[in-house]
Design an enzyme around this catalytic site. Sequence first.
Site, mmCIF file in Angstrom:
data_model
loop_
_atom_site.group_PDB
_atom_site.id
_atom_site.type_symbol
_atom_site.label_atom_id
_atom_site.label_comp_id
_atom_site.label_asym_id
_atom_site.label_seq_id
_atom_site.Cartn_x
_atom_site.Cartn_y
_atom_site.Cartn_z
ATOM 1 N N LYS A 94 -9.445 -5.766 -6.748
ATOM 2 C CA LYS A 94 -8.698 -4.557 -7.082
ATOM 3 C C LYS A 94 -7.530 -4.457 -6.115
ATOM 4 O O LYS A 94 -7.721 -4.464 -4.891
ATOM 5 C CB LYS A 94 -9.569 -3.303 -6.976
ATOM 6 C CG LYS A 94 -8.870 -2.020 -7.433
ATOM 7 C CD LYS A 94 -9.854 -0.856 -7.513
ATOM 8 C CE LYS A 94 -9.173 0.376 -8.111
ATOM 9 N NZ LYS A 94 -8.215 0.998 -7.175
ATOM 10 N N CYS A 101 -6.772 -0.332 -0.809
ATOM 11 C CA CYS A 101 -6.915 0.896 -0.019
ATOM 12 C C CYS A 101 -5.885 0.929 1.102
ATOM 13 O O CYS A 101 -5.762 -0.029 1.866
ATOM 14 C CB CYS A 101 -8.323 0.989 0.557
ATOM 15 S SG CYS A 101 -8.603 2.491 1.521
ATOM 16 N N MET A 103 -14.538 5.211 -5.151
ATOM 17 C CA MET A 103 -13.867 6.281 -4.395
ATOM 18 C C MET A 103 -14.705 6.617 -3.167
ATOM 19 O O MET A 103 -15.865 7.033 -3.287
ATOM 20 C CB MET A 103 -13.671 7.518 -5.281
ATOM 21 C CG MET A 103 -12.678 7.300 -6.402
ATOM 22 S SD MET A 103 -12.512 8.735 -7.518
ATOM 23 C CE MET A 103 -13.970 8.519 -8.552
ATOM 24 N N LEU A 104 -14.106 6.440 -1.998
ATOM 25 C CA LEU A 104 -14.794 6.729 -0.743
ATOM 26 C C LEU A 104 -15.248 8.185 -0.703
ATOM 27 O O LEU A 104 -14.494 9.090 -1.066
ATOM 28 C CB LEU A 104 -13.872 6.446 0.444
ATOM 29 C CG LEU A 104 -13.788 4.989 0.916
ATOM 30 C CD1 LEU A 104 -12.679 4.823 1.943
ATOM 31 C CD2 LEU A 104 -15.121 4.528 1.498
ATOM 32 N N GLY A 153 -10.214 7.365 -12.018
ATOM 33 C CA GLY A 153 -10.764 7.816 -10.753
ATOM 34 C C GLY A 153 -11.008 9.306 -10.713
ATOM 35 O O GLY A 153 -12.005 9.817 -11.223
ATOM 36 N N HIS A 165 -4.065 -1.183 -9.500
ATOM 37 C CA HIS A 165 -3.575 0.187 -9.355
ATOM 38 C C HIS A 165 -2.054 0.098 -9.460
ATOM 39 O O HIS A 165 -1.404 -0.522 -8.620
ATOM 40 C CB HIS A 165 -3.996 0.756 -8.004
ATOM 41 C CG HIS A 165 -3.653 2.195 -7.829
ATOM 42 N ND1 HIS A 165 -4.341 3.011 -6.969
ATOM 43 C CD2 HIS A 165 -2.699 2.986 -8.392
ATOM 44 C CE1 HIS A 165 -3.817 4.230 -7.006
ATOM 45 N NE2 HIS A 165 -2.824 4.230 -7.864
ATOM 46 N N GLN A 199 -18.108 -2.791 -4.276
ATOM 47 C CA GLN A 199 -16.797 -3.096 -3.719
ATOM 48 C C GLN A 199 -16.919 -3.363 -2.222
ATOM 49 O O GLN A 199 -17.500 -2.570 -1.482
ATOM 50 C CB GLN A 199 -15.787 -1.968 -3.945
ATOM 51 C CG GLN A 199 -14.386 -2.406 -3.489
ATOM 52 C CD GLN A 199 -13.321 -1.346 -3.651
ATOM 53 O OE1 GLN A 199 -13.353 -0.333 -2.973
ATOM 54 N NE2 GLN A 199 -12.369 -1.583 -4.547
ATOM 55 N N GLY A 254 -4.762 4.133 -12.032
ATOM 56 C CA GLY A 254 -3.721 4.947 -11.415
ATOM 57 C C GLY A 254 -3.203 6.045 -12.315
ATOM 58 O O GLY A 254 -2.548 5.762 -13.323
ATOM 59 N N GLY A 255 -3.529 7.287 -11.979
ATOM 60 C CA GLY A 255 -2.950 8.430 -12.670
ATOM 61 C C GLY A 255 -3.403 8.629 -14.102
ATOM 62 O O GLY A 255 -2.778 9.403 -14.841
#
Length: 341
Positions: A144, A105, A23-24, A238, A176, A75, A217-218
Site C-alpha cells: 500500500k 504512512c 487505520m492506526l 477508510g 492512496h 499490515q 483516498g477520500g
Amino acid sequence: MQGPESQGKSTYFKAPVLAVAPMLDWTDRHCRTFHRELSRHALLYSEMVVAEAVIHGDRQRLLGFDPFEQPVALQIGGSDPAKVAIAARAGAEFGYDEINLNVGCPSDRVQSGTFGACLMREPQRVADCVAAMKDAVSIPVTVKCRIGVDDQDPEIALDELADAVVAAGVDALWVHARKAWLQGLSPKENRDIPPLDYDRVYRLKARLPDLFIGINGGIKSLDEAEAHLAQVDGVMIGRAAYQEPEMLAAVDRRVYGVAAPEREPREIIEAMLPYIEAQLAAGTPLNHIARHMLGLYHGRPGARRFRQILTVEGAARGAGIEVFHRALASVEEIAASVAAA
C-alpha cells in the site's frame, strides 16, 4: 521468488474487491469483528504492526484475531527485508490471508524508522522487502503506497515503485491517490490537504493491466466506490466506512453481487451481543468495543443520543451489556417521537 511468467499475476485477488483500510488505533480486532458482522465479503485489514515489534513483542497480543474476521490482512511496517520476512512468516502462521507492506504512512514515528511513505524514495528497497516476504510465505504479499512524496513527480515515482514490486512478485498494489508531504504537514493534514489524483491511479492500471490495482483516498460512499471499480480492481475505504459503518451492510449485495438481507442497526447490535458478552467476561472494557460502533445510527433520528450513551456510560468502570440496551431503547423512543410528529 516468483518466476517471470507469473510476476504481476494475482493468484488471490479477483476483482472487484472492497476493502476497509488499515487505520492506526481504529481497525483493531473488535472493530474488525463489527465490520465482519456488517459484511461477509469485504476485505479487512489490521492496524499497522511494526516488524520489530513482532520480532521482540507479544505476538498473541499483536497478531491474534478470530477466524470470524476473515478474510483479513496483516499490515506490516518495516524496511529491513530480513525483519519484514520474519514478521510476514509470523502473520502467516497466525492465519492471516494476506501480508501488506506499508509504504504510505507519513507519521513522524514511521519516518524515524525509515519506513512508511518515505520508502517511496527507495523502490528497490521496497522490492527487496517484497521478495523476502514472498520467499517467507505462501500467502499473497501486497503493498500500500502513495503516488509520491514531497517534490517527487508522481508520474515517475509511482511507475518506478510499481515496476520494482512487480519484478519482485507482488500480488497487488493499493494506491492512496495523494502525495504525502513528509515536511510541513501533519499525518492528519496528509489525509486531506494533498490533492487527490485518481486519474494517476487509473493510468497505472492501464499500463499494468495484469496487476491487481486498488485505489484509496477520500472515497466516501459505495456510489463513488462503484464508479472507481469501472477503472480499477479494488476500492479501499477508510474513515467513511468507520464513521458511517452502515454502508458496509450493503457491500455484499452491491459490490460482490451476493444476496444479503437488509438489516436494521438493532439487528446488527443484537448479532454482536454474544461477542461483546464474551469479551466482557474475558476482562475487555466495554468502551474498547463500543467506540467502534458509535456511527451505526449515522444520519438517523437518535444518533446523537446513541453515541452519547455508549461514550459516557460505556466508559464507566464495570459497564456491561445493559449500556447497549439503554442506547437502543433511547434511539427507538426518539425515532418513535419523530415518526409521530
